[in-house]
Design a protein around this motif. Sequence first.
Motif, PDB file in Angstrom:
ATOM      1  N   ARG A  48      -1.680  -8.201 -10.738  1.00  0.00           N
ATOM      2  CA  ARG A  48      -0.370  -8.768 -11.087  1.00  0.00           C
ATOM      3  C   ARG A  48       0.723  -7.757 -10.791  1.00  0.00           C
ATOM      4  NH1 ARG A  48      -0.857 -13.393 -14.039  1.00  0.00           N
ATOM      5  NH2 ARG A  48      -2.929 -13.784 -14.864  1.00  0.00           N
ATOM      6  N   CYS A  49       1.620  -8.170  -9.901  1.00  0.00           N
ATOM      7  CA  CYS A  49       2.696  -7.278  -9.476  1.00  0.00           C
ATOM      8  C   CYS A  49       3.887  -8.136  -9.069  1.00  0.00           C
ATOM      9  CB  CYS A  49       2.210  -6.434  -8.304  1.00  0.00           C
ATOM     10  SG  CYS A  49       3.350  -5.168  -7.778  1.00  0.00           S
ATOM     11  N   TRP A  50       5.017  -7.904  -9.698  1.00  0.00           N
ATOM     12  CA  TRP A  50       6.227  -8.655  -9.383  1.00  0.00           C
ATOM     13  C   TRP A  50       6.836  -8.188  -8.071  1.00  0.00           C
ATOM     14  CZ3 TRP A  50       7.567 -13.028 -11.596  1.00  0.00           C
ATOM     15  CH2 TRP A  50       7.107 -13.294 -12.889  1.00  0.00           C
ATOM     16  N   ASP A  51       7.473  -9.085  -7.360  1.00  0.00           N
ATOM     17  CA  ASP A  51       8.186  -8.761  -6.133  1.00  0.00           C
ATOM     18  C   ASP A  51       9.237  -7.693  -6.425  1.00  0.00           C
ATOM     19  OD1 ASP A  51       8.923  -8.931  -3.470  1.00  0.00           O
ATOM     20  OD2 ASP A  51      10.396 -10.504  -3.856  1.00  0.00           O
ATOM     21  N   GLY A  52       9.295  -6.686  -5.584  1.00  0.00           N
ATOM     22  CA  GLY A  52      10.270  -5.614  -5.746  1.00  0.00           C
ATOM     23  C   GLY A  52       9.797  -4.473  -6.620  1.00  0.00           C
ATOM     24  N   ALA A  53       8.630  -4.611  -7.231  1.00  0.00           N
ATOM     25  CA  ALA A  53       8.074  -3.545  -8.074  1.00  0.00           C
ATOM     26  C   ALA A  53       6.779  -3.059  -7.445  1.00  0.00           C
ATOM     27  CB  ALA A  53       7.808  -4.066  -9.479  1.00  0.00           C
ATOM     28  N   PRO A  54       6.620  -1.757  -7.271  1.00  0.00           N
ATOM     29  CA  PRO A  54       5.378  -1.270  -6.669  1.00  0.00           C
ATOM     30  C   PRO A  54       4.209  -1.417  -7.642  1.00  0.00           C
ATOM     31  CG  PRO A  54       6.711   0.575  -7.396  1.00  0.00           C
ATOM     32  CD  PRO A  54       7.534  -0.667  -7.609  1.00  0.00           C
ATOM     33  N   PRO A  55       3.012  -1.617  -7.119  1.00  0.00           N
ATOM     34  CA  PRO A  55       1.850  -1.670  -8.013  1.00  0.00           C
ATOM     35  C   PRO A  55       1.619  -0.299  -8.651  1.00  0.00           C
ATOM     36  CG  PRO A  55       1.166  -1.839  -5.714  1.00  0.00           C
ATOM     37  CD  PRO A  55       2.652  -1.815  -5.731  1.00  0.00           C
ATOM     38  N   HIS A  56       1.045  -0.298  -9.838  1.00  0.00           N
ATOM     39  CA  HIS A  56       0.676   0.969 -10.482  1.00  0.00           C
ATOM     40  C   HIS A  56      -0.400   1.642  -9.640  1.00  0.00           C
ATOM     41  CE1 HIS A  56       2.970   0.231 -14.109  1.00  0.00           C
ATOM     42  NE2 HIS A  56       2.545  -1.007 -14.064  1.00  0.00           N
ATOM     43  N   LEU A  57      -0.441   2.955  -9.652  1.00  0.00           N
ATOM     44  CA  LEU A  57      -1.382   3.700  -8.817  1.00  0.00           C
ATOM     45  C   LEU A  57      -2.826   3.290  -9.094  1.00  0.00           C
ATOM     46  CD1 LEU A  57      -1.852   5.783  -6.661  1.00  0.00           C
ATOM     47  CD2 LEU A  57      -1.755   7.557  -8.407  1.00  0.00           C
ATOM     48  N   HIS A  58      -3.208   3.132 -10.350  1.00  0.00           N
ATOM     49  CA  HIS A  58      -4.602   2.751 -10.643  1.00  0.00           C
ATOM     50  C   HIS A  58      -4.908   1.345 -10.115  1.00  0.00           C
ATOM     51  CE1 HIS A  58      -2.551   1.111 -14.218  1.00  0.00           C
ATOM     52  NE2 HIS A  58      -3.516   0.226 -14.231  1.00  0.00           N
ATOM     53  N   ASP A  59      -3.918   0.452 -10.119  1.00  0.00           N
ATOM     54  CA  ASP A  59      -4.124  -0.882  -9.552  1.00  0.00           C
ATOM     55  C   ASP A  59      -4.241  -0.819  -8.034  1.00  0.00           C
ATOM     56  OD1 ASP A  59      -4.117  -2.277 -11.973  1.00  0.00           O
ATOM     57  OD2 ASP A  59      -1.941  -2.491 -11.959  1.00  0.00           O
ATOM     58  N   LEU A  60      -3.469   0.053  -7.416  1.00  0.00           N
ATOM     59  CA  LEU A  60      -3.539   0.217  -5.964  1.00  0.00           C
ATOM     60  C   LEU A  60      -4.893   0.783  -5.549  1.00  0.00           C
ATOM     61  CD1 LEU A  60      -1.870  -0.217  -3.432  1.00  0.00           C
ATOM     62  CD2 LEU A  60      -0.946   2.084  -3.731  1.00  0.00           C
ATOM     63  N   GLU A  61      -5.404   1.730  -6.305  1.00  0.00           N
ATOM     64  CA  GLU A  61      -6.741   2.291  -6.031  1.00  0.00           C
ATOM     65  C   GLU A  61      -7.809   1.208  -6.178  1.00  0.00           C
ATOM     66  OE1 GLU A  61      -7.987   5.170  -5.076  1.00  0.00           O
ATOM     67  OE2 GLU A  61      -6.104   6.269  -4.936  1.00  0.00           O
ATOM     68  N   ARG A  62      -7.708   0.414  -7.225  1.00  0.00           N
ATOM     69  CA  ARG A  62      -8.659  -0.672  -7.468  1.00  0.00           C
ATOM     70  C   ARG A  62      -8.592  -1.702  -6.342  1.00  0.00           C
ATOM     71  NH1 ARG A  62      -8.407  -5.166 -11.514  1.00  0.00           N
ATOM     72  NH2 ARG A  62      -6.206  -4.631 -11.577  1.00  0.00           N
ATOM     73  N   ALA A  63      -7.386  -2.037  -5.909  1.00  0.00           N
ATOM     74  CA  ALA A  63      -7.198  -2.990  -4.821  1.00  0.00           C
ATOM     75  C   ALA A  63      -7.781  -2.464  -3.510  1.00  0.00           C
ATOM     76  CB  ALA A  63      -5.710  -3.312  -4.654  1.00  0.00           C
ATOM     77  N   ALA A  64      -7.532  -1.196  -3.213  1.00  0.00           N
ATOM     78  CA  ALA A  64      -8.043  -0.597  -1.981  1.00  0.00           C
ATOM     79  C   ALA A  64      -9.574  -0.575  -1.979  1.00  0.00           C
ATOM     80  CB  ALA A  64      -7.480   0.813  -1.813  1.00  0.00           C
ATOM     81  N   ALA A  65     -10.164  -0.219  -3.109  1.00  0.00           N
ATOM     82  CA  ALA A  65     -11.627  -0.196  -3.206  1.00  0.00           C
ATOM     83  C   ALA A  65     -12.200  -1.606  -3.049  1.00  0.00           C
ATOM     84  CB  ALA A  65     -12.051   0.412  -4.545  1.00  0.00           C
ATOM     85  N   PHE A  66     -11.558  -2.580  -3.665  1.00  0.00           N
ATOM     86  CA  PHE A  66     -11.994  -3.972  -3.555  1.00  0.00           C
ATOM     87  C   PHE A  66     -11.992  -4.415  -2.089  1.00  0.00           C
ATOM     88  CE2 PHE A  66     -10.733  -8.416  -3.088  1.00  0.00           C
ATOM     89  CZ  PHE A  66     -11.753  -9.063  -3.765  1.00  0.00           C
TER      90      PHE A  66
END
Length: 94
Positions: free
Chosen positions: A31-49
């Motif tokens: 969950r990430c709103w337009d114009g707001a960067p994802p949290h670093l831990h969410d970005l890591e989780r997304a990249a691993a996925f």
Amino acid sequence: GRPERWAGVLDLTVELPERCLDLCDDYLLVRCWDGAPPHLHDLERAAAFCATARRRGPVLVHCAHGRGRSTTAMCAALVRAGVCRDWRSAFEKC
């Protein structure tokens, strides 16, 4: 063209319902709103996925507009998967 089935779908929206759940093997909502960067831990989780799902087949990464959130996640995924050495080279591929 679009594959018949996605190995994984990474959804970076809050504002839209997911419409392809029946067309994917794995699904991750960050969950990430337009114009707001994802949290670093969410970005890591997304990249691993994405890196894991890509070993099984095509992966769909999307946000509402396809410019900010999804591009950021794709850059992280390309680096995580070893396709690119850093975010700059990943950004050039996006």
